[in-house]
Write a protein that holds these residues in place. Structure first.
Motif, PDB file in Angstrom:
ATOM      1  N   GLU A   1      22.014  -7.724  21.392  1.00 13.75           N
ATOM      2  CA  GLU A   1      22.255  -6.692  20.379  1.00 13.75           C
ATOM      3  C   GLU A   1      23.501  -7.009  19.543  1.00 13.75           C
ATOM      4  O   GLU A   1      23.581  -6.671  18.377  1.00 13.75           O
ATOM      5  N   ARG A   2      24.491  -7.671  20.201  1.00 14.77           N
ATOM      6  CA  ARG A   2      25.755  -7.876  19.500  1.00 14.77           C
ATOM      7  C   ARG A   2      26.203  -9.330  19.618  1.00 14.77           C
ATOM      8  O   ARG A   2      25.702 -10.084  20.457  1.00 14.77           O
ATOM      9  N   GLU A   3      27.152  -9.697  18.772  1.00 16.62           N
ATOM     10  CA  GLU A   3      27.647 -11.063  18.806  1.00 16.62           C
ATOM     11  C   GLU A   3      28.771 -11.180  19.833  1.00 16.62           C
ATOM     12  O   GLU A   3      29.670 -10.337  19.858  1.00 16.62           O
ATOM     13  N   ILE A   4      28.686 -12.192  20.673  1.00 17.53           N
ATOM     14  CA  ILE A   4      29.715 -12.450  21.679  1.00 17.53           C
ATOM     15  C   ILE A   4      30.128 -13.908  21.521  1.00 17.53           C
ATOM     16  O   ILE A   4      29.273 -14.780  21.336  1.00 17.53           O
ATOM     17  N   GLU A   5      31.415 -14.165  21.593  1.00 19.81           N
ATOM     18  CA  GLU A   5      31.900 -15.546  21.488  1.00 19.81           C
ATOM     19  C   GLU A   5      31.266 -16.342  22.629  1.00 19.81           C
ATOM     20  O   GLU A   5      31.255 -15.903  23.781  1.00 19.81           O
ATOM     21  N   PRO A   6      30.667 -17.537  22.327  1.00 20.35           N
ATOM     22  CA  PRO A   6      29.861 -18.243  23.321  1.00 20.35           C
ATOM     23  C   PRO A   6      30.583 -18.548  24.642  1.00 20.35           C
ATOM     24  O   PRO A   6      29.981 -18.414  25.711  1.00 20.35           O
ATOM     25  N   GLY A   7      31.856 -18.948  24.575  1.00 26.27           N
ATOM     26  CA  GLY A   7      32.587 -19.220  25.822  1.00 26.27           C
ATOM     27  C   GLY A   7      32.727 -17.963  26.669  1.00 26.27           C
ATOM     28  O   GLY A   7      32.551 -18.005  27.897  1.00 26.27           O
ATOM     29  N   THR A   8      32.986 -16.849  26.001  1.00 26.94           N
ATOM     30  CA  THR A   8      33.088 -15.554  26.685  1.00 26.94           C
ATOM     31  C   THR A   8      31.738 -15.178  27.294  1.00 26.94           C
ATOM     32  O   THR A   8      31.665 -14.669  28.420  1.00 26.94           O
ATOM     33  N   LEU A   9      30.680 -15.445  26.541  1.00 27.21           N
ATOM     34  CA  LEU A   9      29.329 -15.151  27.037  1.00 27.21           C
ATOM     35  C   LEU A   9      29.032 -15.927  28.312  1.00 27.21           C
ATOM     36  O   LEU A   9      28.546 -15.363  29.306  1.00 27.21           O
TER      37      LEU A   9
ATOM     38  N   PRO B   1      21.812 -11.576  17.066  1.00 26.68           N
ATOM     39  CA  PRO B   1      22.163 -12.993  17.226  1.00 26.68           C
ATOM     40  C   PRO B   1      21.399 -13.640  18.381  1.00 26.68           C
ATOM     41  O   PRO B   1      21.100 -13.000  19.387  1.00 26.68           O
ATOM     42  N   ARG B   2      21.086 -14.924  18.182  1.00 26.09           N
ATOM     43  CA  ARG B   2      20.353 -15.693  19.201  1.00 26.09           C
ATOM     44  C   ARG B   2      21.316 -16.668  19.870  1.00 26.09           C
ATOM     45  O   ARG B   2      22.146 -17.299  19.209  1.00 26.09           O
ATOM     46  N   TYR B   3      21.177 -16.816  21.170  1.00 23.45           N
ATOM     47  CA  TYR B   3      22.048 -17.714  21.941  1.00 23.45           C
ATOM     48  C   TYR B   3      21.219 -18.777  22.645  1.00 23.45           C
ATOM     49  O   TYR B   3      20.093 -18.519  23.086  1.00 23.45           O
ATOM     50  N   ARG B   4      21.818 -19.928  22.732  1.00 23.71           N
ATOM     51  CA  ARG B   4      21.202 -21.036  23.477  1.00 23.71           C
ATOM     52  C   ARG B   4      22.116 -21.330  24.654  1.00 23.71           C
ATOM     53  O   ARG B   4      23.330 -21.477  24.494  1.00 23.71           O
TER      54      ARG B   4
ATOM     55  N   ALA C   1      17.138 -13.671  37.352  1.00 25.91           N
ATOM     56  CA  ALA C   1      18.574 -13.570  37.638  1.00 25.91           C
ATOM     57  C   ALA C   1      19.389 -13.574  36.351  1.00 25.91           C
ATOM     58  O   ALA C   1      20.308 -12.760  36.181  1.00 25.91           O
ATOM     59  N   ILE C   2      19.048 -14.474  35.428  1.00 31.23           N
ATOM     60  CA  ILE C   2      19.833 -14.557  34.184  1.00 31.23           C
ATOM     61  C   ILE C   2      19.561 -13.341  33.296  1.00 31.23           C
ATOM     62  O   ILE C   2      20.474 -12.801  32.666  1.00 31.23           O
ATOM     63  N   GLU C   3      18.323 -12.898  33.257  1.00 29.50           N
ATOM     64  CA  GLU C   3      18.008 -11.709  32.452  1.00 29.50           C
ATOM     65  C   GLU C   3      18.768 -10.481  32.956  1.00 29.50           C
ATOM     66  O   GLU C   3      19.268  -9.680  32.163  1.00 29.50           O
ATOM     67  N   ALA C   4      18.870 -10.347  34.278  1.00 26.40           N
ATOM     68  CA  ALA C   4      19.613  -9.211  34.840  1.00 26.40           C
ATOM     69  C   ALA C   4      21.091  -9.307  34.473  1.00 26.40           C
ATOM     70  O   ALA C   4      21.728  -8.301  34.128  1.00 26.40           O
ATOM     71  N   ALA C   5      21.631 -10.546  34.533  1.00 27.92           N
ATOM     72  CA  ALA C   5      23.043 -10.735  34.167  1.00 27.92           C
ATOM     73  C   ALA C   5      23.250 -10.435  32.682  1.00 27.92           C
ATOM     74  O   ALA C   5      24.240  -9.795  32.295  1.00 27.92           O
ATOM     75  N   ALA C   6      22.310 -10.885  31.847  1.00 30.28           N
ATOM     76  CA  ALA C   6      22.448 -10.703  30.396  1.00 30.28           C
ATOM     77  C   ALA C   6      22.331  -9.235  29.992  1.00 30.28           C
ATOM     78  O   ALA C   6      22.970  -8.792  29.025  1.00 30.28           O
ATOM     79  N   ALA C   7      21.535  -8.469  30.738  1.00 24.06           N
ATOM     80  CA  ALA C   7      21.380  -7.043  30.416  1.00 24.06           C
ATOM     81  C   ALA C   7      22.721  -6.314  30.505  1.00 24.06           C
ATOM     82  O   ALA C   7      22.976  -5.372  29.751  1.00 24.06           O
ATOM     83  N   HIS C   8      23.606  -6.791  31.427  1.00 18.17           N
ATOM     84  CA  HIS C   8      24.944  -6.201  31.546  1.00 18.17           C
ATOM     85  C   HIS C   8      25.753  -6.366  30.252  1.00 18.17           C
ATOM     86  O   HIS C   8      26.693  -5.625  30.004  1.00 18.17           O
TER      87      HIS C   8
ATOM     88  N   GLU D   1      26.814 -24.156  29.583  1.00 18.21           N
ATOM     89  CA  GLU D   1      27.190 -24.154  28.177  1.00 18.21           C
ATOM     90  C   GLU D   1      26.464 -23.013  27.478  1.00 18.21           C
ATOM     91  O   GLU D   1      25.335 -22.681  27.842  1.00 18.21           O
ATOM     92  N   ALA D   2      27.115 -22.438  26.489  1.00 17.16           N
ATOM     93  CA  ALA D   2      26.465 -21.409  25.675  1.00 17.16           C
ATOM     94  C   ALA D   2      26.830 -21.676  24.229  1.00 17.16           C
ATOM     95  O   ALA D   2      27.923 -22.170  23.941  1.00 17.16           O
ATOM     96  N   ALA D   3      25.910 -21.389  23.316  1.00 15.27           N
ATOM     97  CA  ALA D   3      26.174 -21.591  21.887  1.00 15.27           C
ATOM     98  C   ALA D   3      25.381 -20.564  21.096  1.00 15.27           C
ATOM     99  O   ALA D   3      24.317 -20.110  21.524  1.00 15.27           O
ATOM    100  N   LEU D   4      25.929 -20.208  19.944  1.00 17.29           N
ATOM    101  CA  LEU D   4      25.176 -19.382  19.013  1.00 17.29           C
ATOM    102  C   LEU D   4      24.118 -20.292  18.384  1.00 17.29           C
ATOM    103  O   LEU D   4      24.420 -21.435  18.004  1.00 17.29           O
TER     104      LEU D   4
END
Lengths: 255, 255
Positions: A68-76, A2-5, A30-37, A93-96
């Motif tokens: 790799e996996r789908e995460i609810e955007p608000g949770t993301l 899944p792709r996120y914006r 910084a964001i890439e390091a956070a997203a890797a978690h 803001e985050a969105a699928l």
């Protein structure tokens, strides 16, 4: 995958710009390091609508990445913000997104705000957020100069010498200045900008505001189509990427 | 000795409050040190309209002091700003004052702004300038609660336990909340405030905005006349002293 914006706010003063570099703090890093978690430790690669320079802020930067996996955007968004602490970056803001969504290539409009503090005393409450100009500027004259730049032009005179864009042709949709208290706010909108274009336009319009240049001088600089003809580059700290548009409704496509 | 009145802006986050203390940076200490440079090295003592707490900002604090010699006010402001660098304090205005002018006792109105960032994501561009409240607040209800507090009252419930004012009676002239983008701005005006009064009023109104308290609960807290009945103290970093009035025209004198 899944792709996120995501829509991102940051204090550019804390980073050596958007783009990832070794050994220096960057917003992308910084964001890439956070997203890797959130990706089972697998690396994540971000693409942004605008690779802002060191010191440039954003309240509405847009980026995308795959997980790799789908995460609810608000949770993301919450999880990214948790891992980003205490860096001054926030996912507002985050969105699928569609699998082929591209934050950079699909953007149809980019909006910047440039803040000038136009008063004799230096800033103390807005330090790092404004360009301090001691001399009282003539905003009316600056708006006349701005009108010269709006439209479809060769912006070679308003482009960093290291700019890598293939063409210097851009359509500037909007360039408007207004006094807001002790500040002058410059709002600039275009489908896309050349490297340093907003800052060079602001640095040039400051010359008009000081009475050193006339709007006709701005026209002559534009016509010269060489960086040497443009004004100086305004400092990074006054600049904020406020919004990125997607979808054809926002702006006319460039010819 | 000539007396000067200065209007001062500062980033409260960089100081342990206004009032001079040994071994910690204070706004008073910074300006007094700068002023001594212009007073043949003789010590200078500042008096301010409001001795703001650690972390509280100002864009319109007013103070006065005497110098051995007369200096043209514009020159004085520039010279103070020169010596204040790089501390985030700026003298935004200076004027020669009457020999008996007193910034604290002559003040007829004090105006504060409290900024709440009302959104889920934390601040990144406005870090240190706002109170971050994740939950969406009901501004209409908060304004109803604020109306209860406007007027001449015993504000014991909205006063720090260490407050040294002789009387808890104050006239709150104005307390208004408005949404400004993602922020809620609380504007408070009074001839004078008790210690922490604005911050406790804001902390209390936040309870109303969350639906935990009703405006009637605010009235009950006010009537209880004890600090334990008031809400929590909102953080210092959202607060800004924006203006101090002098002259009877600005506000009604307190009874």
């Amino acid at each position: 995958m899944p792709r996120y914006r995501i829509t991102v706010e940051y204090d550019g003063g804390a980073f050596s710009g958007w783009q990832r570099q070794d050994d220096v703090p960057t917003v992308q890093g910084a964001i890439e390091a956070a997203a890797a978690h959130l990706n089972n430790g697998m690396p994540v690669t971000l693409m942004a609508a605008g690779r802002t320079d060191a010191g440039v802020h954003a309240t509405g930067q847009v980026a995308h990445f795959d997980l790799e996996r789908e995460i609810e955007p608000g949770t993301l968004a919450n999880a990214l913000n948790f891992h980003l602490k205490p860096a001054p970056v926030a996912i507002v803001e985050a969105a699928l997104a569609a699998p082929d969504f591209h934050s950079r290539f699909d953007a149809t409009g980019r909006h910047y705000l440039y803040r000038i503090l136009d008063r004799r005393p230096p800033p103390a409450y807005t330090t790092g957020r404004v360009w301090h100009v001691s001399r009282r500027l003539d905003v009316e004259a600056m708006n006349e100069g701005a009108k010269v730049l709006v439209g479809h032009h060769d912006f070679s005179s308003f482009r960093a010498t290291e700019c890598q864009a293939k063409s210097p042709m851009k359509t500037l949709d909007r360039l408007v200045l207004a006094r807001v208290g002790e500040e002058i706010h410059v709002e600039a909108s275009s489908r896309s900008f050349l490297h340093h274009q907003v800052r060079i336009m602001v640095g040039t319009l400051k010359l008009v505001g000081e009475g050193k240049w006339t709007p006709a001088d701005v026209a002559a600089a534009l016509a010269a189509r060489t960086r040497a003809a443009g004004g100086p580059t305004a400092p990074a700290e006054g600049l904020v990427l406020t919004r990125v548009d997607y979808g054809t409704a926002a702006t006319q496509p460039e010819k």
